[in-house]
Design an enzyme around this catalytic site. Sequence first.
Site, short mmCIF file in Angstrom:
data_model
loop_
_atom_site.label_atom_id
_atom_site.label_comp_id
_atom_site.label_asym_id
_atom_site.label_seq_id
_atom_site.Cartn_x
_atom_site.Cartn_y
_atom_site.Cartn_z
N TRP B 197 27.60 41.00 76.85
CA TRP B 197 29.00 40.63 77.11
C TRP B 197 29.36 40.98 78.55
CZ3 TRP B 197 27.56 43.54 72.79
CH2 TRP B 197 27.61 42.87 71.57
N HIS B 218 35.38 39.27 73.04
CA HIS B 218 35.28 38.69 71.70
C HIS B 218 36.55 39.11 70.95
CE1 HIS B 218 32.45 42.44 71.09
NE2 HIS B 218 33.63 42.77 71.56
N ARG B 244 34.46 35.77 79.39
CA ARG B 244 33.24 36.42 79.86
C ARG B 244 32.99 36.05 81.32
NH1 ARG B 244 29.61 36.06 74.52
NH2 ARG B 244 31.14 37.07 73.18
N GLN B 258 37.29 32.48 69.91
CA GLN B 258 36.39 32.99 68.90
C GLN B 258 37.19 33.19 67.62
OE1 GLN B 258 34.87 37.00 69.16
NE2 GLN B 258 32.85 36.35 68.54
N VAL B 301 27.03 45.42 63.55
CA VAL B 301 26.61 45.09 62.18
C VAL B 301 25.17 45.54 61.97
CG1 VAL B 301 28.19 43.17 61.75
CG2 VAL B 301 26.01 42.75 62.91
N ALA B 356 31.12 41.19 58.53
CA ALA B 356 31.87 40.61 59.65
C ALA B 356 31.10 39.40 60.12
CB ALA B 356 32.01 41.63 60.78
#
Lengths: 808, 388
Positions: B197, B218, B244, B258, B301, B356
């Site tokens: 990112w 994000h 970004r 997003q 995650v 997620a």
Amino acid sequence: MLIPFSWLSQYVDITLPADELAHRLTMGGIEVGDVFTRGGWEGCVVGYVRATRPHPNADTLTLCEVDPGDGPPVEVVCGAPNVASGQKICFARPGVTLLNMHTGRREELKPATIRGVVSEGMICSEAELEISEEHEGIIVLPDDAEVGTPLDDVLGDTFLELELTPNRGDCLSMLGVAREIGALTGQQVRVPDVSYRESGTAASELARVSIADPDLCLRYTASVVTGISIGPSPHWLQDRLIRAGLRPINNVVDVTNYVMLEFNQPLHAFDLDTVTDRHVVVRRAADGEKFTTLDDVERTLTADNLLIADPTQAIGIGGVMGGANSEITASTTNLLLESATFHNLNNRRTATELNLRTEASQRFEKGLRPELAPIALRRATQLILETAGGEAAAGIIDVFPDGDKAVASVPLTVQRLRQVLGMDLDIGRAESVLNSLGIATKRTGSDSLEAEPPYWRSDIAIEEDLIEEVIRIIGYDEVPTTMLSSPIPYHRGDAMTTLKDRLRDALVAAGMQETISYPLVGPDELAKLGNGYDEGESLLRVANPMSAEQDVLRPTLAASILNTLAYNRGHNDGGFRLFELGRAFIPQSDGLPKEREVAAGVMCGPRYDANWLNDTEVLDFFDLSGTLATALNRMGIDADFSSADHAMFHPGRCANVAIAGEQDAAIGLIGELHPDVAAAFDLDAEPVIYFELRLDDLLAAQLGDEFAASRFQSLSRFPAANRDLALVVAADVPASRVRQLIERVRLVERAELFDVYEGENVPEGTRSLAFRIRFRAGDRTLTAEDVNRAVNGLTRALEREVGATVRG
Amino acid sequence: MTNWRLRAGRWSIRLTLRQGAAYNFTSLTLLQRIIVSQVLAQTQSAESISELASQALAELDAVPDADSAEQWRVAWLGRRGQITGILRSIPQLEPELRREVGTAANQARNLLDEALSRRIRELAEAELAARGALDVTLPGRPVVTGRLHPTTQIVREVCAAFMAMGFSVVEGPEVELDHYNFEMLNIPAGHPARDMWNSLWVDYVNEDGQQPMLLRTHTSPMQARVMESQEPPVRVVVPGKCYRYEATDATHEWHFYQIEGLAVAEGITFADLKGTLYEFARRVFGADRQIRFRCDYFPFVEPGVDMSISNFVDPATGRRPINRDEDWIEIMGAGMVHPRVLEGVGYDPQRYTGFAFGMGPERIGMLKYGIDDIRHFYRNDVRFLRQF
């Protein structure tokens, strides 16, 4: 990361076609971006240059007698300067299809007469074989290449181009990828032997290592090799490095690079004789300390940078780049070989600050395990002895301050597998998957185990990491598909989100086209608006803007939407009705800025496209005010416009927008752009009408309003009576005021302004406003007398309030 | 030629009439009409009535408009019209004549009634035809319409799919703290995953000399913000703008949307993630879609995956649903919420689990509509915007 099969297959048998293997790797989390092969040179073989002689008619050409292996020697004309007798070369017979360097196309090779001599084939460069662009010289094959062997067997290869995620640094190495393939295809992985012949003297007697900052250097291992000869690497080593995308340098440097690509551990070789006292000190740099790296750039360091030094000077930046002062040279005979573990985040910071993202730092920053360092060190020492000769000292130097701490094992239970994945997995099956990845396990119960993360994996720390290892190899297709069965949380409808959606729909229904633009604008764009619109607030800027036109977080949507309008006027005909909902950014003295939700809209150009109905007027203030009022009305809001002054707008053609009855609290502005502002945006051909609404104010007003509960009004069964009334009032009395006064009168249902007249028959300084007034009662049919009485009351009130007289 | 002596009440007149002839009654006085009717009735036969009817039909054919047709009706079928007169006179006829004359007169009346209706219709149609035809190919009167930006449309479609599964829509700040954008998502400062990112930082330095604000990369920071503000169960989707530091090309924009999703509760599993995203894929891309997961990495995650939807060639049409020559197309990243993220917001990761996911609506739009360049979205050329 480029993985040649020729190298990879040393560690694991490749049992699947390349595309299938690439797919399996990708599904398992090692994304293969590309699979490509080199070869397909049917009819090309290893040839042997038996003799050469000069071309009789050309100085730059050579006649070569080439042995193709399966027949009598042939004569070939070659233009490459490096051709010589005794070479093994790539020989292409007439009839094969190769890239023709002159036409740039693949063509069949034909016998050719070159300056009077017939050439019965060709000796190939890399360019003709499409290996690289190189065509200055021919490819010289290793001496042990067997004459007559198909070239595909010698130079052909298949490559995987990996696109790795940051957690899988282990696959920046051949062994890492081999282990992955081993687990996916059920093949054993062959890890090279790392032993070598050690001489009598202990390494620790020949050199010394101290770690002054063990927080940044977790482990430092070193070996000492004396009496080496620097020279080019053997062909096999050079060939592998080249296939993996690295440039060979010399035998020692090539070995360190080779082992890095093999085991993932970066290594560095120092000329031991340049290290003062043969004492390596690992320490933080002094603030402002200067150091010249291998690339001959002098760098200024800080105490956050880790140095490899000797007692007198720095000799390398730890895990990033070595120094020019201790570099391996042609005359180097004694080596100190370093294989260390540096703190990953500090290493990354140093590499980023110095803009030196090297092959080494890319590996260190992802976190290497200290257990890897001595293994790779031994492998490199072994290969240096093999390629550069010399003697290796006995043992290694190993400074490992936390070496006595046991590596934490990670538990895994069937219960947790079920809780996370939603499927029942046998612990035995999980265990065998982990074992196939080289993760050692120990059963701790009938449904549980403990796993030891292997030395090449630094990304396995918690139970969920193991769960991922298990399921990514088994494949996610085995996980069942179920619907959420947990309780549905109370639906949190967000009032602002709802308001924005309703406003969007209302504006679209009223004929406006939605746009979405960048919230970063240039200061020049804001300046074009005149000094009126940033309300004296300071601007929020981006510290690292991508361009000067995009470095301010916009305090208004005006510049954005006017640019959108200007762009469209430059590309399309017709009238434009555009709007945008977005955020304006207002810096706060502390913390995050206020992000104000704003709606902005703009109209410009002909009201309709050219049409046969001859409706050719251009959009004006009342088009936008009517559209805005209609849209707000659809949301249950009566808008009220009152005259305002604002630098961005044409004098006298600007209004505050308020909710009816709350004129003091404007929620926005509407007006015709000041011609200067319009011109600044190249929009001066026709009037440009702009509005901007602050949605937080709109939301507050709407939330405070109880209109929803009292919205419904019962429908009268009784007929209405209409009367037209022309009222003469002073020219500065707002029409909306007159209308409000009329609608306030009892029995008046609605008043519509249908004519505005100034001129003859109306006194100077006044104008006539004609209203169609609809009267109605809820309980009876109105009589003419009822209406007359209401009209009389109405005219009296208007006379009293605004001095209106009824026009004849 | 016959001389008749007629009696009509007290009046008597003498008329010379030619038997069977038709008389234009409109030229007669009322009295004359009555008398003539009487006379005619007494002189009728089936043949003469038939002749009369023929005469009436001929007159009707010549009637030029609706008004004349009405006059004709009065003259023939009205209360004092000729046919009516004959019918009225029947009771006074000789009994042996009544039947014959009665039948003939009734038939004549029905015939003329029908003819009249027909003639009126003809006249009405002729009148409409005479008004002149429109050139129906002329363009209609212009009506101005607006449209939602395609991103808004896709965001709504996607959010609606998840709202149907109990998710709420929330939004968050576009200028975010490093704390929420990275730290709370298990991406500590200096972590190599931050390379995923590239950020645009806000030019603001706090008391500690840090630059803590950036344009969010994000909408995932809302994971932590939502969980901090409530206890489980949580089900939200978070649409919004992200930024970004990235060069733009046909598939990359530095400014994009997003849609993040988060579900946390007791008992949520990866299988639920599959079910939820499968339902989403069917709603947005069609009922016959399959989905596939592969291992991928996002620090917040674990396990982390990437979801693709199937894009097989339809044997019936020989075409793929999405115009790309790939059997599977990646749509979004997803995974089970990392225990450290749950710990960070004070949720017990042993008790609560969740998933997620995050996707780009522009990419979904590009796939659905075959848009070849992401830069169209925010250039706002109305030729583009009006296609959706």
